[in-house]
Design a protein around this motif. Structure first.
Motif, PDB file in Angstrom:
ATOM      1  N   HIS A  47      19.069 -73.483 -23.794  1.00 17.07           N
ATOM      2  CA  HIS A  47      19.067 -73.805 -22.370  1.00 17.07           C
ATOM      3  C   HIS A  47      17.697 -73.518 -21.763  1.00 17.07           C
ATOM      4  CE1 HIS A  47      23.400 -74.178 -22.608  1.00 17.07           C
ATOM      5  NE2 HIS A  47      23.446 -72.993 -23.170  1.00 17.07           N
ATOM      6  N   ARG A  48      17.381 -74.253 -20.695  1.00 14.65           N
ATOM      7  CA  ARG A  48      16.128 -74.040 -19.979  1.00 14.65           C
ATOM      8  C   ARG A  48      16.437 -73.617 -18.554  1.00 14.65           C
ATOM      9  NH1 ARG A  48      12.728 -78.765 -19.607  1.00 14.65           N
ATOM     10  NH2 ARG A  48      11.057 -77.296 -19.218  1.00 14.65           N
ATOM     11  N   LEU A  49      15.714 -72.619 -18.097  1.00 12.65           N
ATOM     12  CA  LEU A  49      15.922 -72.062 -16.774  1.00 12.65           C
ATOM     13  C   LEU A  49      14.579 -72.027 -16.040  1.00 12.65           C
ATOM     14  CD1 LEU A  49      18.192 -70.566 -15.096  1.00 12.65           C
ATOM     15  CD2 LEU A  49      17.214 -68.455 -15.983  1.00 12.65           C
ATOM     16  N   LEU A  50      14.551 -72.567 -14.837  1.00 10.77           N
ATOM     17  CA  LEU A  50      13.358 -72.488 -14.001  1.00 10.77           C
ATOM     18  C   LEU A  50      13.463 -71.216 -13.176  1.00 10.77           C
ATOM     19  CD1 LEU A  50      10.735 -73.735 -12.912  1.00 10.77           C
ATOM     20  CD2 LEU A  50      12.137 -74.900 -11.185  1.00 10.77           C
ATOM     21  N   VAL A  51      12.404 -70.406 -13.183  1.00 14.83           N
ATOM     22  CA  VAL A  51      12.399 -69.126 -12.478  1.00 14.83           C
ATOM     23  C   VAL A  51      11.398 -69.195 -11.323  1.00 14.83           C
ATOM     24  CG1 VAL A  51      12.015 -66.639 -12.690  1.00 14.83           C
ATOM     25  CG2 VAL A  51      13.012 -67.923 -14.606  1.00 14.83           C
ATOM     26  N   LEU A  52      11.878 -68.850 -10.127  1.00 11.37           N
ATOM     27  CA  LEU A  52      11.056 -68.861  -8.915  1.00 11.37           C
ATOM     28  C   LEU A  52      10.998 -67.440  -8.346  1.00 11.37           C
ATOM     29  CD1 LEU A  52      12.670 -72.025  -7.247  1.00 11.37           C
ATOM     30  CD2 LEU A  52      10.632 -71.938  -8.713  1.00 11.37           C
ATOM     31  N   HIS A  53       9.797 -66.900  -8.198  1.00 10.59           N
ATOM     32  CA  HIS A  53       9.634 -65.522  -7.727  1.00 10.59           C
ATOM     33  C   HIS A  53       9.889 -65.409  -6.228  1.00 10.59           C
ATOM     34  CE1 HIS A  53       5.798 -66.466  -5.824  1.00 10.59           C
ATOM     35  NE2 HIS A  53       5.465 -67.130  -6.931  1.00 10.59           N
ATOM     36  N   GLY A  54       9.911 -64.182  -5.762  1.00 11.56           N
ATOM     37  CA  GLY A  54      10.118 -63.907  -4.346  1.00 11.56           C
ATOM     38  C   GLY A  54       8.808 -63.792  -3.586  1.00 11.56           C
ATOM     39  N   HIS A  55       8.900 -63.501  -2.293  1.00 11.59           N
ATOM     40  CA  HIS A  55       7.733 -63.344  -1.412  1.00 11.59           C
ATOM     41  C   HIS A  55       6.928 -62.111  -1.830  1.00 11.59           C
ATOM     42  CE1 HIS A  55       5.320 -62.842   2.204  1.00 11.59           C
ATOM     43  NE2 HIS A  55       5.776 -61.610   2.277  1.00 11.59           N
TER      44      HIS A  55
ATOM     45  N   ALA B  16       0.909 -57.941  -1.884  1.00 12.17           N
ATOM     46  CA  ALA B  16       2.114 -57.511  -2.600  1.00 12.17           C
ATOM     47  C   ALA B  16       3.174 -57.098  -1.593  1.00 12.17           C
ATOM     48  CB  ALA B  16       1.789 -56.346  -3.526  1.00 12.17           C
ATOM     49  N   ARG B  17       4.408 -57.408  -1.916  1.00 13.68           N
ATOM     50  CA  ARG B  17       5.520 -57.106  -1.009  1.00 13.68           C
ATOM     51  C   ARG B  17       5.595 -55.614  -0.709  1.00 13.68           C
ATOM     52  NH1 ARG B  17      11.227 -56.103  -2.390  1.00 13.68           N
ATOM     53  NH2 ARG B  17      10.285 -55.994  -4.422  1.00 13.68           N
ATOM     54  N   ASP B  18       5.323 -54.783  -1.728  1.00 12.52           N
ATOM     55  CA  ASP B  18       5.316 -53.335  -1.515  1.00 12.52           C
ATOM     56  C   ASP B  18       4.480 -52.675  -2.606  1.00 12.52           C
ATOM     57  OD1 ASP B  18       6.980 -52.926  -3.843  1.00 12.52           O
ATOM     58  OD2 ASP B  18       8.746 -53.283  -2.616  1.00 12.52           O
ATOM     59  N   GLY B  19       4.331 -51.359  -2.512  1.00  7.46           N
ATOM     60  CA  GLY B  19       3.499 -50.615  -3.443  1.00  7.46           C
ATOM     61  C   GLY B  19       3.982 -50.659  -4.874  1.00  7.46           C
ATOM     62  N   THR B  20       5.291 -50.712  -5.074  1.00  2.00           N
ATOM     63  CA  THR B  20       5.834 -50.772  -6.432  1.00  2.00           C
ATOM     64  C   THR B  20       5.423 -52.060  -7.119  1.00  2.00           C
ATOM     65  OG1 THR B  20       7.734 -49.451  -5.737  1.00  2.00           O
ATOM     66  CG2 THR B  20       7.949 -50.668  -7.799  1.00  2.00           C
ATOM     67  N   ILE B  21       5.518 -53.158  -6.404  1.00  7.21           N
ATOM     68  CA  ILE B  21       5.112 -54.453  -6.959  1.00  7.21           C
ATOM     69  C   ILE B  21       3.630 -54.406  -7.340  1.00  7.21           C
ATOM     70  CG2 ILE B  21       4.804 -56.916  -6.431  1.00  7.21           C
ATOM     71  CD1 ILE B  21       7.730 -56.240  -6.719  1.00  7.21           C
ATOM     72  N   ALA B  22       2.811 -53.827  -6.466  1.00  7.46           N
ATOM     73  CA  ALA B  22       1.371 -53.746  -6.725  1.00  7.46           C
ATOM     74  C   ALA B  22       1.079 -52.885  -7.958  1.00  7.46           C
ATOM     75  CB  ALA B  22       0.650 -53.195  -5.500  1.00  7.46           C
ATOM     76  N   GLN B  23       1.911 -51.880  -8.234  1.00  7.66           N
ATOM     77  CA  GLN B  23       1.717 -51.039  -9.413  1.00  7.66           C
ATOM     78  C   GLN B  23       2.132 -51.753 -10.699  1.00  7.66           C
ATOM     79  OE1 GLN B  23       3.857 -47.425  -8.666  1.00  7.66           O
ATOM     80  NE2 GLN B  23       2.276 -46.577  -7.320  1.00  7.66           N
ATOM     81  N   LEU B  24       3.081 -52.674 -10.600  1.00  4.54           N
ATOM     82  CA  LEU B  24       3.607 -53.362 -11.785  1.00  4.54           C
ATOM     83  C   LEU B  24       2.783 -54.575 -12.199  1.00  4.54           C
ATOM     84  CD1 LEU B  24       7.424 -53.175 -10.990  1.00  4.54           C
ATOM     85  CD2 LEU B  24       6.167 -51.855 -12.720  1.00  4.54           C
TER      86      LEU B  24
END
Length: 195
Positions: free
Chosen positions: A67-75, A110-118
């Motif tokens: 199967h193929r899945l299209l993935v769309l990220h968040g803000h 980045a939405r928040d600091g955690t996202i920026a760290q990852l």
């Protein structure tokens, strides 16, 4: 439900369920057609073999993803973050799903600091949040040239070029985009043609 209720009138419920269970088990196990089938009750019920074949997909080569899945990220996110989110779902390993990641084009923080760290970035958004109020009065991202319109066009172009997909995984703002494209009015209005 109407089809099942028509079939249950032709035979008692307990007999019908037992026969259907045996038929489904036989189809799953690849048994021949010697298993008794529920008779056509005059409502045009197709045979179990016809129903099973109608929903079969061709088998992919051994080791291929099914199967193929299209993935769309968040803000305020990106494909690095989306990969981490779907990695935990073990889609490829347990479910034979290939994930294709599409990134928005509008850069943001980045939405928040955690996202920026990852992830080192850059981070993206599908549309400007400040423009949503204008959409309600016919201005802003929902009109041609607006950020929402442009992102919807980008996704449709990707689907037409790289599709078809078996599903869409959208996180947060990505889910908004997927939901909007499920509307036939939006799909055709943006230029998606026949859905």
């Amino acid at each position: 439900d109407d089809l099942q209720s028509c079939a249950t009138r032709a035979r008692p419920k307990s007999d019908f369920r037992a026969a259907k269970s045996a038929q489904l088990a036989a189809v799953r196990m690849g048994a021949d057609s010697s298993v008794p089938t529920v008779e056509d009750n005059g409502y045009g019920v197709e045979s179990d073999e016809q129903a099973a074949n109608r929903f079969k997909r061709s088998k992919p080569p051994a080791g291929a993803l099914k199967h193929r899945l299209l993935v769309l990220h968040g803000h305020g996110s990106n494909n690095d973050i989306s990969e981490l989110q779907v990695l935990n779902l073990q889609l490829a390993k347990k479910h034979c799903v290939q994930c294709d990641f599409l990134s928005a084009q509008i850069e943001t923080t980045a939405r928040d600091g955690t996202i920026a760290q990852l992830s080192p970035g850059p981070f993206h958004t599908w549309f400007h949040l400040s423009g949503l109020v204008g959409t309600l009065v016919g201005q802003g991202p929902g009109v041609a040239g607006g950020s929402l319109h442009d992102s919807l066009c980008r996704i449709i172009e990707h689907l037409q070029t790289h599709g078809p997909y078996d599903g869409v995984y959208g996180f947060s703002q990505g889910a908004v985009m997927a939901t909007l494209l499920c509307s036939e009015t939006v799909w055709r209005g943006i230029g998606g043609g026949h859905p």
